[in-house]
Motif scaffolding. Structure first.
Motif, PDB file in Angstrom:
ATOM      1  N   PHE A  64      37.914  33.700  40.347  1.00 19.99           N
ATOM      2  CA  PHE A  64      37.424  32.475  39.737  1.00 19.99           C
ATOM      3  C   PHE A  64      37.473  32.589  38.215  1.00 19.99           C
ATOM      4  N   GLY A  65      37.988  31.562  37.545  1.00 23.07           N
ATOM      5  CA  GLY A  65      38.073  31.584  36.087  1.00 23.07           C
ATOM      6  C   GLY A  65      39.140  32.557  35.619  1.00 23.07           C
ATOM      7  N   SER A  66      38.840  33.316  34.562  1.00 22.34           N
ATOM      8  CA  SER A  66      39.830  34.199  33.959  1.00 22.34           C
ATOM      9  C   SER A  66      39.662  35.626  34.447  1.00 22.34           C
ATOM     10  N   GLY A  67      40.766  36.331  34.641  1.00 25.44           N
ATOM     11  CA  GLY A  67      40.654  37.726  35.051  1.00 25.44           C
ATOM     12  C   GLY A  67      41.990  38.308  35.446  1.00 25.44           C
ATOM     13  N   TRP A  68      41.927  39.382  36.227  1.00 28.67           N
ATOM     14  CA  TRP A  68      43.111  40.164  36.588  1.00 28.67           C
ATOM     15  C   TRP A  68      43.080  40.546  38.064  1.00 28.67           C
ATOM     16  N   ALA A  69      44.267  40.652  38.660  1.00 30.98           N
ATOM     17  CA  ALA A  69      44.405  41.231  40.003  1.00 30.98           C
ATOM     18  C   ALA A  69      45.037  42.610  39.850  1.00 30.98           C
ATOM     19  N   TRP A  70      44.623  43.542  40.709  1.00 25.84           N
ATOM     20  CA  TRP A  70      45.039  44.943  40.582  1.00 25.84           C
ATOM     21  C   TRP A  70      45.439  45.544  41.921  1.00 25.84           C
ATOM     22  N   LEU A  71      46.465  46.396  41.876  1.00 28.18           N
ATOM     23  CA  LEU A  71      46.713  47.364  42.936  1.00 28.18           C
ATOM     24  C   LEU A  71      46.361  48.704  42.308  1.00 28.18           C
ATOM     25  N   ILE A  72      45.434  49.425  42.923  1.00 35.04           N
ATOM     26  CA  ILE A  72      44.964  50.683  42.322  1.00 35.04           C
ATOM     27  C   ILE A  72      45.026  51.812  43.338  1.00 35.04           C
TER      28      ILE A  72
ATOM     29  N   LEU B 139      45.872  53.322  48.324  1.00 38.63           N
ATOM     30  CA  LEU B 139      46.086  52.069  47.605  1.00 38.63           C
ATOM     31  C   LEU B 139      45.055  51.024  48.019  1.00 38.63           C
ATOM     32  N   VAL B 140      44.501  50.339  47.021  1.00 38.52           N
ATOM     33  CA  VAL B 140      43.464  49.327  47.235  1.00 38.52           C
ATOM     34  C   VAL B 140      43.766  48.145  46.322  1.00 38.52           C
ATOM     35  N   ILE B 141      43.472  46.935  46.799  1.00 41.71           N
ATOM     36  CA  ILE B 141      43.630  45.740  45.967  1.00 41.71           C
ATOM     37  C   ILE B 141      42.262  45.259  45.526  1.00 41.71           C
TER      38      ILE B 141
ATOM     39  N   ASN C 100      37.390  38.383  33.407  1.00 41.60           N
ATOM     40  CA  ASN C 100      37.608  38.516  31.957  1.00 41.60           C
ATOM     41  C   ASN C 100      38.643  39.597  31.653  1.00 41.60           C
ATOM     42  N   GLN C 101      38.309  40.579  30.775  1.00 36.71           N
ATOM     43  CA  GLN C 101      39.251  41.674  30.489  1.00 36.71           C
ATOM     44  C   GLN C 101      38.745  42.995  31.065  1.00 36.71           C
ATOM     45  N   ASP C 102      37.863  42.921  32.037  1.00 37.49           N
ATOM     46  CA  ASP C 102      37.422  44.154  32.704  1.00 37.49           C
ATOM     47  C   ASP C 102      38.589  44.773  33.473  1.00 37.49           C
ATOM     48  N   ASN C 103      38.485  46.051  33.786  1.00 35.34           N
ATOM     49  CA  ASN C 103      39.519  46.702  34.595  1.00 35.34           C
ATOM     50  C   ASN C 103      38.923  47.853  35.407  1.00 35.34           C
ATOM     51  N   PRO C 104      39.682  48.357  36.372  1.00 35.77           N
ATOM     52  CA  PRO C 104      39.131  49.371  37.303  1.00 35.77           C
ATOM     53  C   PRO C 104      38.918  50.752  36.682  1.00 35.77           C
ATOM     54  N   LEU C 105      39.307  50.945  35.415  1.00 30.18           N
ATOM     55  CA  LEU C 105      39.019  52.216  34.736  1.00 30.18           C
ATOM     56  C   LEU C 105      37.627  52.211  34.111  1.00 30.18           C
ATOM     57  N   MET C 106      37.017  51.032  34.041  1.00 28.43           N
ATOM     58  CA  MET C 106      35.708  50.932  33.373  1.00 28.43           C
ATOM     59  C   MET C 106      34.604  51.526  34.235  1.00 28.43           C
ATOM     60  N   ASP C 107      33.682  52.236  33.586  1.00 28.70           N
ATOM     61  CA  ASP C 107      32.568  52.833  34.347  1.00 28.70           C
ATOM     62  C   ASP C 107      31.682  51.777  34.993  1.00 28.70           C
ATOM     63  N   ILE C 108      31.749  50.548  34.498  1.00 26.59           N
ATOM     64  CA  ILE C 108      30.929  49.468  35.062  1.00 26.59           C
ATOM     65  C   ILE C 108      31.644  48.711  36.188  1.00 26.59           C
ATOM     66  N   ALA C 109      32.905  49.040  36.469  1.00 22.72           N
ATOM     67  CA  ALA C 109      33.659  48.288  37.486  1.00 22.72           C
ATOM     68  C   ALA C 109      33.105  48.586  38.873  1.00 22.72           C
ATOM     69  N   PRO C 110      32.850  47.552  39.675  1.00 22.42           N
ATOM     70  CA  PRO C 110      32.363  47.797  41.039  1.00 22.42           C
ATOM     71  C   PRO C 110      33.403  48.504  41.914  1.00 22.42           C
ATOM     72  N   VAL C 111      34.690  48.238  41.680  1.00 23.14           N
ATOM     73  CA  VAL C 111      35.771  48.918  42.410  1.00 23.14           C
ATOM     74  C   VAL C 111      36.594  49.679  41.380  1.00 23.14           C
ATOM     75  N   LYS C 112      36.534  51.026  41.447  1.00 25.42           N
ATOM     76  CA  LYS C 112      37.199  51.849  40.427  1.00 25.42           C
ATOM     77  C   LYS C 112      38.463  52.504  40.976  1.00 25.42           C
ATOM     78  N   GLY C 113      39.404  52.777  40.075  1.00 22.05           N
ATOM     79  CA  GLY C 113      40.622  53.469  40.474  1.00 22.05           C
ATOM     80  C   GLY C 113      41.634  53.420  39.358  1.00 22.05           C
ATOM     81  N   ASN C 114      42.801  54.025  39.614  1.00 23.51           N
ATOM     82  CA  ASN C 114      43.870  54.050  38.614  1.00 23.51           C
ATOM     83  C   ASN C 114      44.894  52.959  38.920  1.00 23.51           C
ATOM     84  N   PRO C 115      45.174  52.080  37.944  1.00 24.14           N
ATOM     85  CA  PRO C 115      46.071  50.941  38.182  1.00 24.14           C
ATOM     86  C   PRO C 115      47.516  51.343  38.493  1.00 24.14           C
ATOM     87  N   VAL C 116      48.099  50.619  39.452  1.00 26.68           N
ATOM     88  CA  VAL C 116      49.523  50.733  39.784  1.00 26.68           C
ATOM     89  C   VAL C 116      50.228  49.408  39.474  1.00 26.68           C
TER      90      VAL C 116
END
Ligand code: MN3
Length: 243
Positions: free
Chosen positions: A164-172, A178-180, A185-201
């Motif tokens: 919803f609104g602005s953001g990003w989709a990730w395969l990590i 592999l997880v989607i 906004n500009q959050d990403n899965p490397l952030m310590d605050i991300a609910p789903v963490k991982g390394n982006p692919v």
């Protein structure tokens, strides 16, 4: 040699030259983005602004890179200066991993700088002579996690559409699998605050500024067009180091 074959080889060599240029500047180490001399800078695109036509138009690419991405870089440098952070040798990854200890200006602009740099590298000109699919170990991992490449694309497109609104989709890669996921906004899965963490692919920008000039409100059309310009070699490289 046919004309289209020759033209493909030429375009491929240009793309490879462009990527290795970006590689030597920004991707040489495991750290994607280091503040050289204490300042973050805008990396050049590894291809021309019109290289992703007709899937992503030149004007969108030009504004996106020179205005939006540049603004994230400028605002990140300013936010770090305001906080009197020692930026010598600091990388975007260092910041993202403990972004909760910074303010929102750093969170938004470091995320913006990192995400866009990754996003540019994960695209390349569309070659109509070659089908654009993951191969090798990445394809095996996609099949293991989602059943098939087509299923993975469906799930990824759904995450991108439903954000919803602005953001990003990730395969990590998360714990070797592999997880989607998607982020606001500009959050990403490397952030310590991300609910789903991982390394982006894979990373897909679904802010309206990424597609509105060409696709207007039709985000799903932008998402399906994007598969034509995905750089699977780059995705495989990210996957191989994300174990
Ligand atoms: Mn953007």
């Amino acid at each position: 040699m046919t004309h289209s074959r020759r033209s493909f080889i030429l375009k491929s060599s240009l793309a490879v030259a462009g990527l290795s240029l970006l590689g030597s500047r920004s991707f040489a180490s495991d750290k994607l983005l280091v503040a050289e001399g204490g300042t973050f800078t805008l990396p050049p695109l590894p291809y021309a602004y019109n290289a992703l036509e007709p899937y992503i138009d030149q004007q969108t690419m030009e504004i996106h890179h020179t205005k939006h991405h540049q603004a994230y870089v400028n605002n990140l440098n300013k936010a770090l200066a305001d906080l009197k952070v020692n930026t010598a040798g600091l990388s975007a990854e260092d910041i993202l991993g403990k972004v909760s200890t910074y303010n929102d200006a750093v969170r938004n602009n470091c995320g913006g700088h990192y995400n866009h740099t990754l996003f540019w590298s994960l695209m390349r000109p569309a070659y109509d002579t070659v089908s654009n699919n993951p191969t090798g170990k990445l394809l095996e991992a996609v099949n293991a996690a989602f059943g098939s490449f087509e299923k993975m694309k469906e799930e990824f497109a759904k995450a991108a559409k439903d954000r919803f609104g602005s953001g990003w989709a990730w395969l990590i890669v998360q714990n070797g699998k592999l997880v989607i996921t998607s982020t606001p906004n500009q959050d990403n899965p490397l952030m310590d605050i991300a609910p789903v963490k991982g390394n982006p692919v894979l990373a897909l920008d679904v802010w309206e500024h990424a597609y509105y000039l060409k696709y207007q409100n039709k985000r799903p059309d932008y998402i399906s067009a994007w598969w034509n310009v995905v750089n699977w070699e780059r995705a495989a490289e990210l996957f191989s180091r994300a174990k």
